[in-house]
Design an enzyme around this catalytic site. Sequence first.
Site, PDB file in Angstrom:
ATOM      1  N   HIS A 165     -25.890  25.535 -18.101  1.00  0.00           N
ATOM      2  CA  HIS A 165     -26.851  24.735 -17.337  1.00  0.00           C
ATOM      3  C   HIS A 165     -26.187  24.193 -16.066  1.00  0.00           C
ATOM      4  O   HIS A 165     -26.707  24.366 -14.958  1.00  0.00           O
ATOM      5  CB  HIS A 165     -27.358  23.593 -18.218  1.00  0.00           C
ATOM      6  CG  HIS A 165     -28.312  22.661 -17.543  1.00  0.00           C
ATOM      7  ND1 HIS A 165     -29.628  22.553 -17.929  1.00  0.00           N
ATOM      8  CD2 HIS A 165     -28.151  21.769 -16.527  1.00  0.00           C
ATOM      9  CE1 HIS A 165     -30.236  21.663 -17.174  1.00  0.00           C
ATOM     10  NE2 HIS A 165     -29.359  21.156 -16.319  1.00  0.00           N
ATOM     11  N   GLU A 166     -25.036  23.552 -16.229  1.00  0.00           N
ATOM     12  CA  GLU A 166     -24.350  22.976 -15.083  1.00  0.00           C
ATOM     13  C   GLU A 166     -23.771  24.059 -14.179  1.00  0.00           C
ATOM     14  O   GLU A 166     -23.747  23.917 -12.949  1.00  0.00           O
ATOM     15  CB  GLU A 166     -23.248  22.021 -15.552  1.00  0.00           C
ATOM     16  CG  GLU A 166     -23.722  20.888 -16.436  1.00  0.00           C
ATOM     17  CD  GLU A 166     -24.753  19.988 -15.768  1.00  0.00           C
ATOM     18  OE1 GLU A 166     -24.916  20.063 -14.535  1.00  0.00           O
ATOM     19  OE2 GLU A 166     -25.398  19.206 -16.486  1.00  0.00           O
ATOM     20  N   HIS A 195     -26.462  25.292 -11.849  1.00  0.00           N
ATOM     21  CA  HIS A 195     -26.647  24.349 -10.733  1.00  0.00           C
ATOM     22  C   HIS A 195     -25.632  24.659  -9.627  1.00  0.00           C
ATOM     23  O   HIS A 195     -25.971  24.762  -8.446  1.00  0.00           O
ATOM     24  CB  HIS A 195     -26.437  22.911 -11.205  1.00  0.00           C
ATOM     25  CG  HIS A 195     -27.608  22.310 -11.912  1.00  0.00           C
ATOM     26  ND1 HIS A 195     -28.900  22.379 -11.428  1.00  0.00           N
ATOM     27  CD2 HIS A 195     -27.682  21.588 -13.068  1.00  0.00           C
ATOM     28  CE1 HIS A 195     -29.716  21.738 -12.252  1.00  0.00           C
ATOM     29  NE2 HIS A 195     -29.005  21.256 -13.256  1.00  0.00           N
TER      30      HIS A 195
END
Length: 278
Positions: free
Chosen positions: A70-71, A74
């Site tokens: 997820h990170e 980003h």
Amino acid sequence: MARNNLRVVAGEYRPDWSQKARGGPISPIFLALIAGFVASGIALWRGFGSDRAGVFIFVLCGWLISLCLHEFMHAAAAYWGGDHTVAGKGYLRLDPRVYGHPVLTFVLPLFFLLIGGLPLPGGAVAIESHRLRGKWKDSLVSASGPAVNVVFSAVLLVVLDVWGPGFIWYPTIPAHGGAFWSALTFLAYIQVASAILNLLPIPGLDGYGIIEPFLSYEWRRIGMQIAPYGILIVFALLYALGPDRNFITNWTKDILDGHVPINGQPFGYHLFKFWSSL
């Protein structure tokens, strides 16, 4: 500085995704999480060892893997959009140690996961938005993280829907195969809930970040003031509504309904909480 991480191709600058540009190889911690996820899954499937220990390791590793991805997404979207500082910060190595504050990013979500089965999101990568080339790229940076949870959820739901059993006997302890499918169901529950939470249009969450670049300056200024307390607003709202009116839980169960084994989620959560008793 930004051009140091670019290659010239056909007269245009293209992002350099080499190991040097990423700031180093993939983190060994991330590789260890994958190994733990696979090993515990095989152990649950074959009936080796303790079901409770296996479910705890399987779900915890699966959740941490999705958090890292997820990170990472980003950061990858930010790098593609023009903020090449994310490489120097180590965000492209899938190293969980650099993704936000250790308490907000890991300890706090893990605490919520242990007490309620709902891992409220914590920290995030630090993106220098002024380096991004356009509002759509800025919006994509926020959208790319929840996309991981959406894809993760979709894959798990397809596996459970196609190959999983129709139901799992609960509270009677099932055979080892039941523990595996229960763990997979609880992991799917976490992923769907995380996707819903992250997509809420509340300052401080990714859902708001998706629309923020298109808001007026005044609205963005107000959002910046609210953002540090966004996760607390969500927690307070869910607490005020109570368990019966918890819309995150209700929406998650509606999405899972008909695609996962009956009793799979509660039994998976029970096995995950290895310190409790039947």
